[in-house]
Design a protein around this motif. Structure first.
Motif, PDB file in Angstrom:
ATOM      1  N   LYS A 154       0.841  -1.200   0.000  1.00 48.77           N
ATOM      2  CA  LYS A 154       0.000   0.000   0.000  1.00 48.77           C
ATOM      3  C   LYS A 154       0.873   1.246   0.000  1.00 48.77           C
ATOM      4  O   LYS A 154       0.583   2.218  -0.685  1.00 48.77           O
ATOM      5  CB  LYS A 154      -0.934   0.019   1.207  1.00 48.77           C
ATOM      6  CG  LYS A 154      -1.855   1.241   1.225  1.00 48.77           C
ATOM      7  CD  LYS A 154      -2.774   1.253   2.417  1.00 48.77           C
ATOM      8  CE  LYS A 154      -2.045   1.630   3.672  1.00 48.77           C
ATOM      9  NZ  LYS A 154      -1.603   3.071   3.674  1.00 48.77           N
ATOM     10  N   ASP A 155       1.953   1.225   0.774  1.00 46.75           N
ATOM     11  CA  ASP A 155       2.921   2.326   0.779  1.00 46.75           C
ATOM     12  C   ASP A 155       3.971   2.023  -0.295  1.00 46.75           C
ATOM     13  O   ASP A 155       5.116   1.667   0.015  1.00 46.75           O
ATOM     14  CB  ASP A 155       3.551   2.454   2.161  1.00 46.75           C
ATOM     15  CG  ASP A 155       2.514   2.749   3.233  1.00 46.75           C
ATOM     16  OD1 ASP A 155       2.033   3.883   3.295  1.00 46.75           O
ATOM     17  OD2 ASP A 155       2.170   1.815   3.993  1.00 46.75           O
ATOM     18  N   THR A 180      -1.598  -5.465  -1.081  1.00 48.70           N
ATOM     19  CA  THR A 180      -2.468  -4.637  -0.256  1.00 48.70           C
ATOM     20  C   THR A 180      -3.722  -5.419   0.126  1.00 48.70           C
ATOM     21  O   THR A 180      -4.337  -6.070  -0.724  1.00 48.70           O
ATOM     22  CB  THR A 180      -2.877  -3.364  -1.032  1.00 48.70           C
ATOM     23  OG1 THR A 180      -1.692  -2.633  -1.369  1.00 48.70           O
ATOM     24  CG2 THR A 180      -3.801  -2.483  -0.202  1.00 48.70           C
ATOM     25  N   SER A 190      -5.896   0.585   6.472  1.00 46.94           N
ATOM     26  CA  SER A 190      -4.914   1.536   6.976  1.00 46.94           C
ATOM     27  C   SER A 190      -5.253   1.871   8.416  1.00 46.94           C
ATOM     28  O   SER A 190      -6.439   1.943   8.783  1.00 46.94           O
ATOM     29  CB  SER A 190      -4.937   2.823   6.136  1.00 46.94           C
ATOM     30  OG  SER A 190      -4.189   3.851   6.761  1.00 46.94           O
ATOM     31  N   ASN A 193      -7.669   4.773   8.822  1.00 49.92           N
ATOM     32  CA  ASN A 193      -9.099   4.675   8.474  1.00 49.92           C
ATOM     33  C   ASN A 193      -9.996   4.930   9.685  1.00 49.92           C
ATOM     34  O   ASN A 193     -11.164   5.287   9.511  1.00 49.92           O
ATOM     35  CB  ASN A 193      -9.412   3.302   7.877  1.00 49.92           C
ATOM     36  CG  ASN A 193      -8.818   3.128   6.491  1.00 49.92           C
ATOM     37  OD1 ASN A 193      -8.327   4.077   5.873  1.00 49.92           O
ATOM     38  ND2 ASN A 193      -8.839   1.904   5.985  1.00 49.92           N
ATOM     39  N   LEU A 277      -5.407   9.793   2.770  1.00 49.44           N
ATOM     40  CA  LEU A 277      -5.329   8.386   2.380  1.00 49.44           C
ATOM     41  C   LEU A 277      -4.416   8.240   1.173  1.00 49.44           C
ATOM     42  O   LEU A 277      -4.390   9.102   0.295  1.00 49.44           O
ATOM     43  CB  LEU A 277      -6.731   7.850   2.045  1.00 49.44           C
ATOM     44  CG  LEU A 277      -7.779   7.938   3.141  1.00 49.44           C
ATOM     45  CD1 LEU A 277      -9.134   7.454   2.611  1.00 49.44           C
ATOM     46  CD2 LEU A 277      -7.367   7.139   4.376  1.00 49.44           C
ATOM     47  N   ASP A 279      -3.011   5.144  -1.799  1.00 51.30           N
ATOM     48  CA  ASP A 279      -3.319   3.820  -2.348  1.00 51.30           C
ATOM     49  C   ASP A 279      -2.591   3.677  -3.675  1.00 51.30           C
ATOM     50  O   ASP A 279      -2.033   4.656  -4.209  1.00 51.30           O
ATOM     51  CB  ASP A 279      -4.827   3.658  -2.536  1.00 51.30           C
ATOM     52  CG  ASP A 279      -5.277   2.201  -2.602  1.00 51.30           C
ATOM     53  OD1 ASP A 279      -4.423   1.300  -2.650  1.00 51.30           O
ATOM     54  OD2 ASP A 279      -6.494   1.960  -2.634  1.00 51.30           O
TER      55      ASP A 279
END
Length: 283
Positions: A154-155, A180, A190, A193, A277, A279
């Protein structure tokens, strides 16, 4: 019944615990985290268990990757829940230093990064970030000396930075990127979230849907600029403040013009309310 994981909070305790783990030449995988563990983190732990004999999870909220205006003080800290989740996964060792153990008085060294760390993505908005990440990950690699290190995709820019650093500094650590993990509606899991209001939570999956639309247009032959423009409109019309939506080369993070320019990764960062956020997806 399995034993609870050993918890080390000082370097001498860590070294003693690692000495025990490495008996009989056991391989070790490290999963670096900042705590507030969710199912995405647990997927990293399970991948680590498949790759190595022993698993070490670090839980450390790293102050050097936060700017003064960012959420270091309010970043979720859920130690008891984190420890219980890791015990349920039969993790061997938890490395849980405090800030003084990681950055003792007089600490004056940093790891400088270039290449994917200056791609004009996260670094445009958080210029301090990757130096802080590289420094703490470099220290974790020196402290634990793992054979493998597992990071979530994701990162994605972070994954590329850490992979480059591990190779450039001859650490001997094989960095593995894990897929992810998403909620059913596509929102990437995350720790941040939890900041979303119920209304924002309903809107948040727009990021994933917009990237899927961009990928579809790229595969249909649209230019990167045209496809990204469509995705950007979807995101802003949903109520996000868009930092970036970019089509980049999956390895170098260089800008691309079309599908012909090599494997593509779409990367996005946007704010809804006060929550930022990020993604990405492969094309």
């Amino acid at each position: 019944m399995s034993r609870p994981p050993v918890v080390a909070r000082t370097l001498p305790a860590l070294r003693r615990a690692l000495g025990e783990l490495r008996r009989r030449n056991a391989s070790v995988a490290l999963v670096p985290t900042m705590g507030a563990l969710h199912d995405g983190h647990i997927s990293l732990v399970r991948l680590a268990k498949r790759r190595a004999d022993k698993v070490v999870v670090s839980v450390f909220v790293n102050p050097t990757q936060f700017a003064p205006n960012e959420d270091f003080g309010s970043y979720p800290r859920t130690w008891k829940a984190d420890a219980a989740k890791l015990a349920a996964e039969n993790v061997d060792l938890i490395w849980n230093p405090d800030v003084k153990a990681m950055y003792p008085e007089g600490f004056a060294s940093r790891i400088g990064v270039d290449g994917p760390a200056v791609a004009g993505l996260e670094d445009r908005f958080r210029p301090h970030f990757f130096g802080g990440v590289a420094t703490v990950v470099g220290k974790l690699f020196m402290q634990v000396r793992p054979d493998f290190a597992i990071f979530g995709s994701k990162d994605y820019q972070q994954l590329r930075v850490v992979t480059r650093m591990a190779a450039d500094l001859d650490t001997g650590v094989k960095v593995i990127g894990a897929p992810t993990v998403r909620e059913r509606d596509g929102l990437a899991m995350s720790s941040r979230n939890v900041y979303l209001s119920p209304e924002q939570r309903q809107i948040a999956p727009t990021l994933y849907r917009a990237m899927k639309e961009v990928a579809k247009l790229l595969k249909a032959g649209k230019s990167a600029d045209a496809a990204v423009a469509v995705g950007s409109k979807l995101i802003t019309e949903a109520g996000f403040a868009l930092d970036y939506l970019e089509a980049r080369h999956a390895e170098t993070l260089a800008p691309v013009r079309s599908l012909k320019d090599g494997p593509i990764r779409l990367l996005v960062a946007a704010k809804i309310g006060t929550t930022r956020l990020i993604d990405n997806i492969a094309v």
